[in-house]
Design a protein around this motif. Sequence first.
Motif, mmCIF file in Angstrom:
data_model
loop_
_atom_site.group_PDB
_atom_site.id
_atom_site.type_symbol
_atom_site.label_atom_id
_atom_site.label_comp_id
_atom_site.label_asym_id
_atom_site.label_seq_id
_atom_site.Cartn_x
_atom_site.Cartn_y
_atom_site.Cartn_z
ATOM 1 N N TRP A 57 3.168 2.559 3.219
ATOM 2 C CA TRP A 57 2.950 1.391 4.059
ATOM 3 C C TRP A 57 3.722 1.450 5.371
ATOM 4 N N LYS A 110 -2.890 4.385 11.046
ATOM 5 C CA LYS A 110 -4.222 4.642 10.504
ATOM 6 C C LYS A 110 -5.284 4.058 11.427
ATOM 7 N N LEU A 156 1.362 2.883 7.914
ATOM 8 C CA LEU A 156 0.027 2.303 7.912
ATOM 9 C C LEU A 156 -0.454 1.945 9.320
ATOM 10 N N ALA A 162 0.840 -1.196 0.000
ATOM 11 C CA ALA A 162 0.000 0.000 0.000
ATOM 12 C C ALA A 162 0.875 1.246 0.000
#
Length: 85
Positions: free
Chosen positions: A11, A17, A14, A8
């Motif tokens: 990343w 999030k 991540l 992603a």
Amino acid sequence: MNWKIGLADNWRRLHTKGTVVLSGGLALVTAFGPAIIDAWNSMPPDLKALLPQGIQRYAALGAFLLILVVRYLAVRRKGGGDGAA
């Protein structure tokens, strides 16, 4: 169709999030399922009677809806020094 699977975007950040944190927390609850069931079975019947009928179904539905809400919301810092809008 030609599909390519990759990491992603961004990343390395991540884990910060909300959806990842929430999903991880719910995965921990799932992992501790047997311990939660043991705790439920050891509760006194009068305490169980205080909880609404079918609480497990409502908890699972609530968790699913919470993941959807968090997934589609963006939380941004106001006036943050990191350059985010």
